[in-house]
Scaffold this motif. Structure first.
Motif, mmCIF file in Angstrom:
data_model
loop_
_atom_site.group_PDB
_atom_site.id
_atom_site.type_symbol
_atom_site.label_atom_id
_atom_site.label_comp_id
_atom_site.label_asym_id
_atom_site.label_seq_id
_atom_site.Cartn_x
_atom_site.Cartn_y
_atom_site.Cartn_z
ATOM 1 N N GLN A 6 0.825 -1.094 0.095
ATOM 2 C CA GLN A 6 -0.023 -0.004 0.140
ATOM 3 C C GLN A 6 0.951 1.322 -0.059
ATOM 4 N N TYR A 7 0.367 2.522 -0.166
ATOM 5 C CA TYR A 7 0.983 3.538 -0.363
ATOM 6 C C TYR A 7 1.612 3.985 0.911
ATOM 7 N N ASN A 55 -0.842 13.456 -0.533
ATOM 8 C CA ASN A 55 -1.741 12.320 -0.483
ATOM 9 C C ASN A 55 -2.174 11.913 0.813
ATOM 10 N N PRO A 57 -4.248 10.704 4.225
ATOM 11 C CA PRO A 57 -5.372 9.588 4.646
ATOM 12 C C PRO A 57 -6.946 9.946 4.710
ATOM 13 N N VAL A 58 -7.244 10.916 3.892
ATOM 14 C CA VAL A 58 -8.716 11.060 3.594
ATOM 15 C C VAL A 58 -9.213 11.235 2.328
ATOM 16 N N ASP A 59 -10.267 10.739 1.859
ATOM 17 C CA ASP A 59 -10.706 10.799 0.456
ATOM 18 C C ASP A 59 -11.182 12.313 0.162
ATOM 19 N N ALA A 60 -11.648 13.189 0.824
ATOM 20 C CA ALA A 60 -11.934 14.525 0.382
ATOM 21 C C ALA A 60 -12.004 15.384 1.729
ATOM 22 N N ASP A 63 -14.060 14.945 4.483
ATOM 23 C CA ASP A 63 -14.232 13.962 5.726
ATOM 24 C C ASP A 63 -13.482 14.699 6.869
#
Length: 72
Positions: A6-7, A55, A57-60, A63
């Motif tokens: 994973q990243y 980058n 750890p949230v999608d948008a 959030d």
């Protein structure tokens, strides 16, 4: 079952590799460790900054605006 990278695994690996390479370069070359380790630390800070802010750890961003119920 195989493990997929994973990243954030790569972020942690990048931090360890950068600091380890700073120690190794300071140990096995003519450059002093007092120079190579802080430079490697700056590379580790850049990797952490990318993992947190570029980058994250949230999608948008929305959030981040949600209330946390456990603190109320």
């Amino acid at each position: 079952m195989s493990y997929t990278w994973q990243y954030y695994d790569l972020v942690l690996l990048g931090i360890v590799v950068s600091l380890g390479s700073g120690v190794a370069v300071g140990q096995f070359t003519a450059l002093p460790s007092t120079t190579t380790v802080p430079v490697a630390g700056l590379v580790a800070i850049a990797i952490m900054g990318h993992g947190l802010f570029v980058n994250g750890p949230v999608d948008a961003p929305r959030d981040l605006a949600e209330e946390v119920e456990t603190l109320n």
